[in-house]
Design a protein around this motif. Structure first.
Motif, PDB file in Angstrom:
ATOM      1  N   SER A 120     -61.461 -12.329   1.531  1.00 28.13           N
ATOM      2  CA  SER A 120     -62.285 -11.122   1.589  1.00 28.13           C
ATOM      3  C   SER A 120     -63.119 -11.156   2.858  1.00 28.13           C
ATOM      4  CB  SER A 120     -63.194 -11.016   0.361  1.00 28.13           C
ATOM      5  OG  SER A 120     -64.081 -12.104   0.315  1.00 28.13           O
ATOM      6  N   LYS A 121     -63.576 -10.001   3.245  1.00 28.94           N
ATOM      7  CA  LYS A 121     -64.379  -9.854   4.449  1.00 28.94           C
ATOM      8  C   LYS A 121     -65.608  -9.036   4.080  1.00 28.94           C
ATOM      9  CE  LYS A 121     -64.165  -8.228   9.189  1.00 28.94           C
ATOM     10  NZ  LYS A 121     -63.326  -7.659  10.240  1.00 28.94           N
ATOM     11  N   GLY A 122     -66.781  -9.545   4.384  1.00 26.03           N
ATOM     12  CA  GLY A 122     -68.018  -8.849   4.061  1.00 26.03           C
ATOM     13  C   GLY A 122     -68.418  -7.860   5.144  1.00 26.03           C
ATOM     14  N   PHE A 123     -69.218  -6.885   4.737  1.00 30.28           N
ATOM     15  CA  PHE A 123     -69.793  -5.944   5.690  1.00 30.28           C
ATOM     16  C   PHE A 123     -71.046  -5.344   5.071  1.00 30.28           C
ATOM     17  CE2 PHE A 123     -67.252  -3.321   2.976  1.00 30.28           C
ATOM     18  CZ  PHE A 123     -67.903  -2.109   2.897  1.00 30.28           C
ATOM     19  N   LEU A 124     -71.905  -4.809   5.896  1.00 30.82           N
ATOM     20  CA  LEU A 124     -73.146  -4.219   5.439  1.00 30.82           C
ATOM     21  C   LEU A 124     -72.917  -2.752   5.087  1.00 30.82           C
ATOM     22  CD1 LEU A 124     -76.229  -4.466   5.081  1.00 30.82           C
ATOM     23  CD2 LEU A 124     -76.455  -3.804   7.461  1.00 30.82           C
ATOM     24  N   LEU A 125     -73.409  -2.342   3.944  1.00 27.45           N
ATOM     25  CA  LEU A 125     -73.292  -0.947   3.515  1.00 27.45           C
ATOM     26  C   LEU A 125     -74.673  -0.442   3.141  1.00 27.45           C
ATOM     27  CD1 LEU A 125     -71.589   1.528   2.622  1.00 27.45           C
ATOM     28  CD2 LEU A 125     -71.440   0.445   0.368  1.00 27.45           C
ATOM     29  N   ARG A 126     -75.073   0.651   3.711  1.00 31.80           N
ATOM     30  CA  ARG A 126     -76.359   1.255   3.380  1.00 31.80           C
ATOM     31  C   ARG A 126     -76.116   2.523   2.568  1.00 31.80           C
ATOM     32  NH1 ARG A 126     -80.077  -1.383   6.491  1.00 31.80           N
ATOM     33  NH2 ARG A 126     -79.321  -2.262   8.430  1.00 31.80           N
ATOM     34  N   LEU A 127     -76.793   2.609   1.425  1.00 29.73           N
ATOM     35  CA  LEU A 127     -76.693   3.788   0.568  1.00 29.73           C
ATOM     36  C   LEU A 127     -78.095   4.348   0.347  1.00 29.73           C
ATOM     37  CD1 LEU A 127     -74.275   2.450  -2.202  1.00 29.73           C
ATOM     38  CD2 LEU A 127     -73.697   3.949  -0.300  1.00 29.73           C
ATOM     39  N   ASP A 128     -78.168   5.665   0.229  1.00 31.44           N
ATOM     40  CA  ASP A 128     -79.462   6.246  -0.108  1.00 31.44           C
ATOM     41  C   ASP A 128     -79.803   5.858  -1.549  1.00 31.44           C
ATOM     42  OD1 ASP A 128     -78.626   8.600  -1.974  1.00 31.44           O
ATOM     43  OD2 ASP A 128     -77.332   8.797  -0.208  1.00 31.44           O
ATOM     44  N   LYS A 129     -81.073   5.871  -1.878  1.00 31.62           N
ATOM     45  CA  LYS A 129     -81.550   5.387  -3.176  1.00 31.62           C
ATOM     46  C   LYS A 129     -80.883   6.082  -4.366  1.00 31.62           C
ATOM     47  CE  LYS A 129     -85.664   4.224  -5.755  1.00 31.62           C
ATOM     48  NZ  LYS A 129     -87.106   4.165  -5.817  1.00 31.62           N
ATOM     49  N   PRO A 130     -80.781   7.426  -4.379  1.00 35.39           N
ATOM     50  CA  PRO A 130     -80.133   8.066  -5.543  1.00 35.39           C
ATOM     51  C   PRO A 130     -78.677   7.642  -5.728  1.00 35.39           C
ATOM     52  CG  PRO A 130     -81.352   9.684  -4.257  1.00 35.39           C
ATOM     53  CD  PRO A 130     -81.339   8.419  -3.459  1.00 35.39           C
ATOM     54  N   THR A 131     -77.933   7.488  -4.635  1.00 38.15           N
ATOM     55  CA  THR A 131     -76.540   7.060  -4.730  1.00 38.15           C
ATOM     56  C   THR A 131     -76.454   5.632  -5.257  1.00 38.15           C
ATOM     57  OG1 THR A 131     -75.899   8.524  -2.914  1.00 38.15           O
ATOM     58  CG2 THR A 131     -74.383   6.717  -3.428  1.00 38.15           C
ATOM     59  N   MET A 132     -77.311   4.758  -4.744  1.00 39.52           N
ATOM     60  CA  MET A 132     -77.309   3.368  -5.191  1.00 39.52           C
ATOM     61  C   MET A 132     -77.634   3.274  -6.679  1.00 39.52           C
ATOM     62  SD  MET A 132     -76.650   0.369  -4.277  1.00 39.52           S
ATOM     63  CE  MET A 132     -76.913  -1.313  -4.748  1.00 39.52           C
ATOM     64  N   GLU A 133     -78.586   4.069  -7.136  1.00 38.10           N
ATOM     65  CA  GLU A 133     -78.938   4.070  -8.558  1.00 38.10           C
ATOM     66  C   GLU A 133     -77.763   4.520  -9.423  1.00 38.10           C
ATOM     67  OE1 GLU A 133     -82.487   6.458  -8.562  1.00 38.10           O
ATOM     68  OE2 GLU A 133     -83.751   4.757  -7.963  1.00 38.10           O
ATOM     69  N   LEU A 134     -77.010   5.504  -8.953  1.00 33.61           N
ATOM     70  CA  LEU A 134     -75.826   5.961  -9.689  1.00 33.61           C
ATOM     71  C   LEU A 134     -74.752   4.878  -9.738  1.00 33.61           C
ATOM     72  CD1 LEU A 134     -75.614   9.615  -8.349  1.00 33.61           C
ATOM     73  CD2 LEU A 134     -76.129   8.917 -10.700  1.00 33.61           C
ATOM     74  N   VAL A 135     -74.532   4.202  -8.619  1.00 34.94           N
ATOM     75  CA  VAL A 135     -73.529   3.127  -8.576  1.00 34.94           C
ATOM     76  C   VAL A 135     -73.958   1.977  -9.486  1.00 34.94           C
ATOM     77  CG1 VAL A 135     -72.413   1.391  -7.101  1.00 34.94           C
ATOM     78  CG2 VAL A 135     -72.666   3.737  -6.283  1.00 34.94           C
ATOM     79  N   GLU A 136     -75.241   1.631  -9.472  1.00 32.19           N
ATOM     80  CA  GLU A 136     -75.743   0.556 -10.337  1.00 32.19           C
ATOM     81  C   GLU A 136     -75.546   0.903 -11.812  1.00 32.19           C
ATOM     82  OE1 GLU A 136     -79.284  -1.348  -7.571  1.00 32.19           O
ATOM     83  OE2 GLU A 136     -79.738   0.407  -8.812  1.00 32.19           O
TER      84      GLU A 136
END
Length: 57
Positions: free
Chosen positions: A6-22
């Motif tokens: 696997s290969k890692g990378f940085l991903l930035r999400l806005d707070k509402p999107t991150m809350e939905l994914v969580e």
């Protein structure tokens, strides 16, 4: 079964999107990372971009 590289990378999400994914990840009993991997793989499959498995003929 060998573990896939696997290969890692940085991903930035806005707070509402991150809350939905969580929340979605918690409902599916996955980590956020696992959920994002599943979302990406599912999208690749649905759009015909996932390589076909190799067969021994």
């Amino acid at each position: 079964m060998p573990k896939q590289e696997s290969k890692g990378f940085l991903l930035r999400l806005d707070k509402p999107t991150m809350e939905l994914v969580e929340a979605w990840a918690a409902q599916e009993f996955r980590s956020v990372n696992g959920q994002l991997q599943w979302i990406i793989a599912e999208s690749l499959r649905r759009h015909g971009r996932m390589p076909k498995p190799k067969t021994d003929d």
